[in-house]
Design a protein around this motif. Structure first.
Motif, PDB file in Angstrom:
ATOM      1  N   GLU A  36       0.844  -1.194   0.000  1.00  0.00           N
ATOM      2  CA  GLU A  36       0.000   0.000   0.000  1.00  0.00           C
ATOM      3  C   GLU A  36       0.878   1.241   0.000  1.00  0.00           C
ATOM      4  O   GLU A  36       1.835   1.327   0.771  1.00  0.00           O
ATOM      5  N   ILE A  37       0.517   2.193  -0.863  1.00  0.00           N
ATOM      6  CA  ILE A  37       1.221   3.483  -0.897  1.00  0.00           C
ATOM      7  C   ILE A  37       0.194   4.548  -0.553  1.00  0.00           C
ATOM      8  O   ILE A  37      -0.839   4.663  -1.217  1.00  0.00           O
ATOM      9  N   LEU A  48       5.112   3.574   2.198  1.00  0.00           N
ATOM     10  CA  LEU A  48       4.955   2.246   1.612  1.00  0.00           C
ATOM     11  C   LEU A  48       4.858   1.256   2.758  1.00  0.00           C
ATOM     12  O   LEU A  48       5.754   1.180   3.594  1.00  0.00           O
ATOM     13  N   SER A  49       3.760   0.511   2.816  1.00  0.00           N
ATOM     14  CA  SER A  49       3.599  -0.467   3.889  1.00  0.00           C
ATOM     15  C   SER A  49       3.178  -1.808   3.309  1.00  0.00           C
ATOM     16  O   SER A  49       2.561  -1.880   2.249  1.00  0.00           O
ATOM     17  N   LEU A  66       6.940   2.933  -5.684  1.00  0.00           N
ATOM     18  CA  LEU A  66       6.594   1.873  -6.646  1.00  0.00           C
ATOM     19  C   LEU A  66       7.824   1.083  -7.059  1.00  0.00           C
ATOM     20  O   LEU A  66       7.785  -0.149  -7.160  1.00  0.00           O
ATOM     21  N   GLY A  67       8.918   1.772  -7.293  1.00  0.00           N
ATOM     22  CA  GLY A  67      10.155   1.100  -7.682  1.00  0.00           C
ATOM     23  C   GLY A  67      10.635   0.129  -6.622  1.00  0.00           C
ATOM     24  O   GLY A  67      11.040  -0.996  -6.938  1.00  0.00           O
ATOM     25  N   TYR A  68      10.570   0.539  -5.353  1.00  0.00           N
ATOM     26  CA  TYR A  68      11.021  -0.356  -4.294  1.00  0.00           C
ATOM     27  C   TYR A  68      10.067  -1.529  -4.131  1.00  0.00           C
ATOM     28  O   TYR A  68      10.505  -2.663  -3.901  1.00  0.00           O
ATOM     29  N   ALA A  69       8.765  -1.296  -4.255  1.00  0.00           N
ATOM     30  CA  ALA A  69       7.794  -2.390  -4.154  1.00  0.00           C
ATOM     31  C   ALA A  69       8.029  -3.413  -5.266  1.00  0.00           C
ATOM     32  O   ALA A  69       7.985  -4.619  -5.030  1.00  0.00           O
ATOM     33  N   ARG A  70       8.299  -2.943  -6.479  1.00  0.00           N
ATOM     34  CA  ARG A  70       8.589  -3.859  -7.582  1.00  0.00           C
ATOM     35  C   ARG A  70       9.905  -4.607  -7.346  1.00  0.00           C
ATOM     36  O   ARG A  70      10.037  -5.777  -7.692  1.00  0.00           O
ATOM     37  N   PHE A  71      10.877  -3.931  -6.762  1.00  0.00           N
ATOM     38  CA  PHE A  71      12.148  -4.578  -6.448  1.00  0.00           C
ATOM     39  C   PHE A  71      11.944  -5.699  -5.425  1.00  0.00           C
ATOM     40  O   PHE A  71      12.477  -6.791  -5.581  1.00  0.00           O
ATOM     41  N   ARG A  72      11.151  -5.422  -4.370  1.00  0.00           N
ATOM     42  CA  ARG A  72      10.888  -6.436  -3.351  1.00  0.00           C
ATOM     43  C   ARG A  72      10.123  -7.625  -3.908  1.00  0.00           C
ATOM     44  O   ARG A  72      10.226  -8.737  -3.406  1.00  0.00           O
ATOM     45  N   ILE A  80       0.019  -3.877  -5.847  1.00  0.00           N
ATOM     46  CA  ILE A  80       0.433  -2.597  -5.275  1.00  0.00           C
ATOM     47  C   ILE A  80      -0.742  -1.640  -5.402  1.00  0.00           C
ATOM     48  O   ILE A  80      -1.201  -1.357  -6.508  1.00  0.00           O
ATOM     49  N   SER A  81      -1.249  -1.147  -4.282  1.00  0.00           N
ATOM     50  CA  SER A  81      -2.386  -0.232  -4.272  1.00  0.00           C
ATOM     51  C   SER A  81      -1.917   1.164  -3.894  1.00  0.00           C
ATOM     52  O   SER A  81      -1.202   1.340  -2.912  1.00  0.00           O
ATOM     53  N   VAL A  82      -2.330   2.159  -4.686  1.00  0.00           N
ATOM     54  CA  VAL A  82      -1.987   3.556  -4.428  1.00  0.00           C
ATOM     55  C   VAL A  82      -3.264   4.264  -3.993  1.00  0.00           C
ATOM     56  O   VAL A  82      -4.281   4.206  -4.681  1.00  0.00           O
ATOM     57  N   TYR A  83      -3.214   4.916  -2.821  1.00  0.00           N
ATOM     58  CA  TYR A  83      -4.380   5.583  -2.247  1.00  0.00           C
ATOM     59  C   TYR A  83      -4.201   7.096  -2.280  1.00  0.00           C
ATOM     60  O   TYR A  83      -3.092   7.601  -2.137  1.00  0.00           O
ATOM     61  N   GLY A  84      -5.328   7.815  -2.441  1.00  0.00           N
ATOM     62  CA  GLY A  84      -5.321   9.273  -2.470  1.00  0.00           C
ATOM     63  C   GLY A  84      -5.448   9.876  -1.086  1.00  0.00           C
ATOM     64  O   GLY A  84      -5.415   9.181  -0.062  1.00  0.00           O
TER      65      GLY A  84
END
Length: 107
Positions: A36-37, A48-49, A66-72, A80-84
């Motif tokens: 979650e971002i 990022l959690s 996003l880059g770190y989440a994709r790396f992990r 990967i969910s992005v919240y407003g």
């Protein structure tokens, strides 16, 4: 004597895994990682959690998070969910792991 027997059992189990159809790789189902971002309350960055992280990480931009989440999640699928600001989901990204052959081709 017990150590020798334990080592033999360990080696036998490893040999069975290698003969299970996909040599050198675990052939079971992969778990999907959830990330979650969210924007920080002070609006000075993004958090990022995930359950796979020991603690939430703080980034200055969404693209860095996003880059770190994709790396992990390089070796297993991820969502990967992005919240407003108001807590609504802006974007949900499904990340699929790269195959070993395609990675070796780029080297």
């Amino acid at each position: 004597m017990k150590q020798k027997k334990a080592l033999q059992c360990f080696c036998r189990a490893g040999a069975n895994l290698l003969q299970a159809g996909n040599p050198g790789r675990f052939s079971g189902p992969l778990l999907t990682l959830e990330f979650e971002i969210r924007q920080r309350q002070r609006r000075d960055g993004f958090t990022l959690s995930s359950d796979s992280l020991s603690f939430p990480l703080w980034y200055l931009s969404v693209s860095d998070a996003l880059g770190y989440a994709r790396f992990r999640a390089a070796t297993q699928p991820a969502r990967i969910s992005v919240y407003g600001n108001a807590g609504e989901m802006i974007e949900a990204i499904e990340h699929e792991p790269e195959r070993l052959g395609s990675t070796l081709g780029r080297l």
